[in-house]
Design an enzyme around this catalytic site. Structure first.
Site, PDB file in Angstrom:
ATOM      1  N   MET A  30      55.133  84.782  22.957  1.00  0.00           N
ATOM      2  CA  MET A  30      56.561  84.535  22.749  1.00  0.00           C
ATOM      3  C   MET A  30      56.739  83.627  21.538  1.00  0.00           C
ATOM      4  SD  MET A  30      57.972  83.967  26.662  1.00  0.00           S
ATOM      5  CE  MET A  30      56.562  82.960  27.186  1.00  0.00           C
ATOM      6  N   GLN A  86      48.254  87.828  18.533  1.00  0.00           N
ATOM      7  CA  GLN A  86      49.120  89.008  18.435  1.00  0.00           C
ATOM      8  C   GLN A  86      49.713  89.142  17.041  1.00  0.00           C
ATOM      9  OE1 GLN A  86      53.215  89.749  19.888  1.00  0.00           O
ATOM     10  NE2 GLN A  86      52.238  91.022  21.441  1.00  0.00           N
ATOM     11  N   CYS A 142      58.334  93.894  20.298  1.00  0.00           N
ATOM     12  CA  CYS A 142      59.406  92.935  20.018  1.00  0.00           C
ATOM     13  C   CYS A 142      60.690  93.660  19.625  1.00  0.00           C
ATOM     14  CB  CYS A 142      58.996  91.980  18.903  1.00  0.00           C
ATOM     15  SG  CYS A 142      60.293  90.774  18.513  1.00  0.00           S
ATOM     16  N   LYS A 158      50.744  95.913  23.001  1.00  0.00           N
ATOM     17  CA  LYS A 158      51.890  95.636  23.869  1.00  0.00           C
ATOM     18  C   LYS A 158      53.084  96.408  23.325  1.00  0.00           C
ATOM     19  CE  LYS A 158      54.425  91.916  26.178  1.00  0.00           C
ATOM     20  NZ  LYS A 158      55.839  92.112  25.822  1.00  0.00           N
ATOM     21  N   HIS A 166      56.081  96.685  28.647  1.00  0.00           N
ATOM     22  CA  HIS A 166      57.300  96.033  29.124  1.00  0.00           C
ATOM     23  C   HIS A 166      58.242  97.126  29.588  1.00  0.00           C
ATOM     24  CE1 HIS A 166      60.404  92.763  29.065  1.00  0.00           C
ATOM     25  NE2 HIS A 166      61.184  93.836  29.055  1.00  0.00           N
ATOM     26  N   ASP A 194      60.495  91.159  34.300  1.00  0.00           N
ATOM     27  CA  ASP A 194      61.159  90.741  35.543  1.00  0.00           C
ATOM     28  C   ASP A 194      60.212  90.162  36.593  1.00  0.00           C
ATOM     29  OD1 ASP A 194      63.477  91.601  34.378  1.00  0.00           O
ATOM     30  OD2 ASP A 194      63.688  93.413  35.598  1.00  0.00           O
ATOM     31  N   GLY A 229      56.316  86.374  30.929  1.00  0.00           N
ATOM     32  CA  GLY A 229      56.859  85.802  29.711  1.00  0.00           C
ATOM     33  C   GLY A 229      57.934  84.783  29.973  1.00  0.00           C
TER      34      GLY A 229
END
Length: 334
Positions: free
Chosen positions: A18, A71, A101, A140, A170, A205, A227
């Site tokens: 993040m 990352q 992202c 990711k 995600h 979530d 995250g």
């Protein structure tokens, strides 16, 4: 679970990369509370190959926080390959490629989730990075660019064929940003695809232990990546691990313990970034911490406006005294 030659426990808990959050000070704190694998903040390939000092600092890894993945994000294949080689020299356990992202300044320029609009380029970029470095390479990404292009099942197969060692998904599209519920059914489809043999990591979530176990059991993923729910609440890793191992909910920390955790993070952040930048960096954590406390608004505003470590610590002392018997939580176990 193994990611290439990196050996992790069964169903490990991963701290998601993040921006402006997962610097060494926060990673070390999450490690203390049980995160099994950490990731750096997003590292721009273009900035890295130009030797931008702020970006180079993101490659710093401390032995006590390992294992750590770096990352990378970028839109040009050559730049990403060169950046991967530079990142590998920093000694991480793996290189992760950011195809997830959703923010406009990244995805809008074709990097991050923007790559979901050009799957052939995404796959070719991944293949060349895998060939360029000896470390395990992971990806990711998201379900797709929007509801009309949720192609993650097919995309996952293509990414696996490039030689990546794990895939994190995600459960939202880029168009969703962070809105609405994450769709774990498609993550489950990828995991249960008989063609897939690399670890599949679910993300989205995972806000409490009950939900984490429910998703793990229902969709069969190999690991969970957490995250935003960890911001201001790094003990969530300890909560989830305890529930997965015992089936019992861990007693949540009281405010005095929470205050000391924030104080530790603040001290590390200042040590890493200097007083002014360290405090600014902590404001995101401070804004979310202590959510739900009654009559807290005035003190919260004062804390977020504090310019010195002394001022922040004075606010923390007041919180510790005023709410000594309160329990810290920002999520109910629904």
């Amino acid at each position: 679970m193994n990611i290439g030659n990196l050996k992790l426990r069964k169903h490990p808990l991963l701290l998601a990369p993040m921006e402006d959050v997962t610097d060494p000070s926060f990673r070390l704190l999450c490690k203390k509370y049980g995160a099994d694998l950490m990731y750096t903040e997003f590292v721009s390939a273009d900035a890295l190959i130009r030797s931008i000092e702020k970006t180079q600092r993101k490659l710093k890894i401390f032995d006590e926080e390992r294992p750590v993945g770096i990352q990378l994000y970028g839109k040009e294949i050559d730049a990403m390959v060169e950046a991967a080689k530079i990142a590998a020299e920093a000694g991480p356990e793996l290189i992760d490629i950011n195809f997830g992202c959703p923010v406009k300044k990244i995805a809008g320029k074709g990097a991050g989730a923007g790559m979901l609009r050009d799957i052939p380029k995404m796959v070719e970029m991944t293949r060349q990075i895998v060939e360029a470095v000896e470390l395990p390479v992971t990806v990711k990404t998201r379900l797709g660019w929007d509801d009309s292009s949720k192609e993650i099942v097919e995309v996952a197969e293509k990414l696996q064929d490039t030689g990546i060692k794990a895939l994190t998904i995600h459960g939202r599209t880029r168009a969703q940003m962070y809105n609405g519920e994450a769709d774990w059914s498609l993550i489950g489809e990828v995991k249960n695809n008989p063609r897939m043999h690399i670890p599949i990591i679910g993300n989205g979530d995972l806000t409490n232990p009950v939900k984490a176990k429910k998703y793990l059991d229902k969709y069969g993923v190999d690991a969970l990546m957490i995250g935003r729910p960890s911001i201001g609440r790094p003990w969530i890793f300890k909560e989830i691990r305890h529930y997965l191992d015992t089936g019992e909910l861990l007693e949540l920390p009281k405010i005095p313990e929470h205050v000391e955790m924030i104080r530790e993070n603040l001290s590390s952040s200042i040590e890493w970034l200097g007083e002014r930048r360290g405090i600014l960096h902590m404001r995101r954590h401070l804004a979310i911490s202590f959510k739900g406390l009654r009559n807290f608004r005035e003190l919260k505003i004062r804390m977020l406006r504090a310019d010195t470590a002394e001022e922040v610590n004075q606010c923390l002392d007041e919180i510790k005294e005023r709410y000594a018997d309160c329990v810290s939580t920002v999520e109910t176990y629904e």
